[in-house]
Design a protein around this motif. Sequence first.
Motif, short mmCIF file in Angstrom:
data_model
loop_
_atom_site.label_atom_id
_atom_site.label_comp_id
_atom_site.label_asym_id
_atom_site.label_seq_id
_atom_site.Cartn_x
_atom_site.Cartn_y
_atom_site.Cartn_z
N GLY A 143 -37.81 96.78 -26.42
CA GLY A 143 -39.17 97.12 -26.82
C GLY A 143 -39.99 95.89 -27.14
N TYR A 189 -40.46 104.44 -29.10
CA TYR A 189 -41.51 103.62 -28.50
C TYR A 189 -42.81 104.41 -28.55
CZ TYR A 189 -37.74 100.87 -26.23
OH TYR A 189 -36.63 100.11 -25.95
N ALA A 193 -40.11 103.05 -18.91
CA ALA A 193 -39.14 102.49 -19.85
C ALA A 193 -37.91 103.38 -19.94
CB ALA A 193 -39.78 102.33 -21.23
N TRP A 240 -40.90 94.21 -23.88
CA TRP A 240 -41.96 94.92 -23.16
C TRP A 240 -43.28 94.98 -23.92
CZ3 TRP A 240 -37.92 99.28 -22.11
CH2 TRP A 240 -37.13 98.93 -21.00
N LEU A 285 -44.02 96.67 -26.61
CA LEU A 285 -44.33 98.03 -27.05
C LEU A 285 -44.46 98.12 -28.57
CD1 LEU A 285 -41.89 99.97 -24.72
CD2 LEU A 285 -44.39 100.15 -24.66
N CYS A 286 -45.25 99.05 -29.01
CA CYS A 286 -45.25 99.44 -30.42
C CYS A 286 -43.98 100.26 -30.64
CB CYS A 286 -46.49 100.27 -30.74
SG CYS A 286 -46.50 101.00 -32.39
N MET A 287 -43.27 100.00 -31.75
CA MET A 287 -42.03 100.73 -32.04
C MET A 287 -41.98 101.18 -33.49
SD MET A 287 -39.00 98.58 -30.14
CE MET A 287 -39.56 96.97 -30.72
N SER A 336 -46.79 104.59 -26.95
CA SER A 336 -47.82 104.14 -26.00
C SER A 336 -48.68 105.34 -25.64
CB SER A 336 -47.20 103.55 -24.73
OG SER A 336 -48.23 103.17 -23.81
N ARG A 344 -46.05 104.46 -18.66
CA ARG A 344 -45.36 103.29 -19.19
C ARG A 344 -44.10 103.71 -19.95
NH1 ARG A 344 -47.66 98.76 -23.51
NH2 ARG A 344 -46.22 97.09 -22.92
N LEU A 345 -44.20 104.78 -20.71
CA LEU A 345 -43.04 105.29 -21.45
C LEU A 345 -41.99 105.83 -20.48
CD1 LEU A 345 -44.69 107.12 -24.47
CD2 LEU A 345 -43.68 104.84 -24.42
N TYR A 398 -45.14 109.32 -27.94
CA TYR A 398 -43.86 108.76 -28.36
C TYR A 398 -42.72 109.08 -27.40
CZ TYR A 398 -46.16 108.39 -32.94
OH TYR A 398 -47.02 108.09 -33.96
#
Length: 275
Positions: free
Chosen positions: A100, A157, A168, A103, A105-107, A159, A164-165, A190
């Motif tokens: 994450g 994650y 991933a 990449w 990403l917000c997590m 987004s 995008r999710l 999420y």
Amino acid sequence: MYRIIACDLDETLLDDEGNVPTHVRDAVAAARERGTRFVLATGRPFVSAHRTLEQLDLLGRAGEYVISFNGGVITENSDERPLTTCSLDPATAETLYERGVEWGLCMHVYTLDEVHVYNYLPEERAYIEGRMSIYETFETTLDFLREKGERVVKLLYMSLDAERLRAAERELAAEGVTEGLDVCYSSNRYLEFNAPGVNKGVGLLELARRLGVPREQTMAIGDNSNDMAMISAAGLGVAVANATSETKAVADYVCRRTNNEGAVAEAIERFVLGA
């Protein structure tokens, strides 16, 4: 008679302002008067449900329960004591976290008592405010939790770009990182990674077992993929009008109303109160 109603929070029970609509509160109170337990079933920690429990007059109530962390933890409301718990394998959690970070990403990283957020984006701050307490972190590994002896209960994650999710998810699956995990989506933002065998359906059936309630006397209400196991497991599965198409497909009943219009009240009135 439905003796347990397990209900998702965001985009199901709560309106877009994060509150329980007044007519939903009235319907829940009427169902409880008839002996039906109303159980919050959330992907979030128990403590984040305090405000909702208070609005429903369930905060601190003995003999009432919350299913949290997508079914991994069941808590009795009066003493807030977890009856069950779960955690991700530490190596798997570390790999998910480091990918994450890689990449960008917000997590969210959940321990039993805290939620740590990496790359806390403005749009996520706006969404989370008032829903739960957050500890922002800039750490690029999970060493900061291991040093405190904390275990990761769940990781996700965030987004607003659904593809995008999904990309991933596909990449992690191809690498074998998520093999055996219970992976789902929620709140249209999420991608959630839960320990093997952890989902809201398992949590609902475990609570019903502990209370001696047959599956046929349980109802579940939700809107997204992290609710699908619960909707499928319950004696009656309900999807709100704003639910995803996949969630509606596994439901026994699809409400005419959305979360903002009191879909939960519609379900209770139809199947519990007979209104």
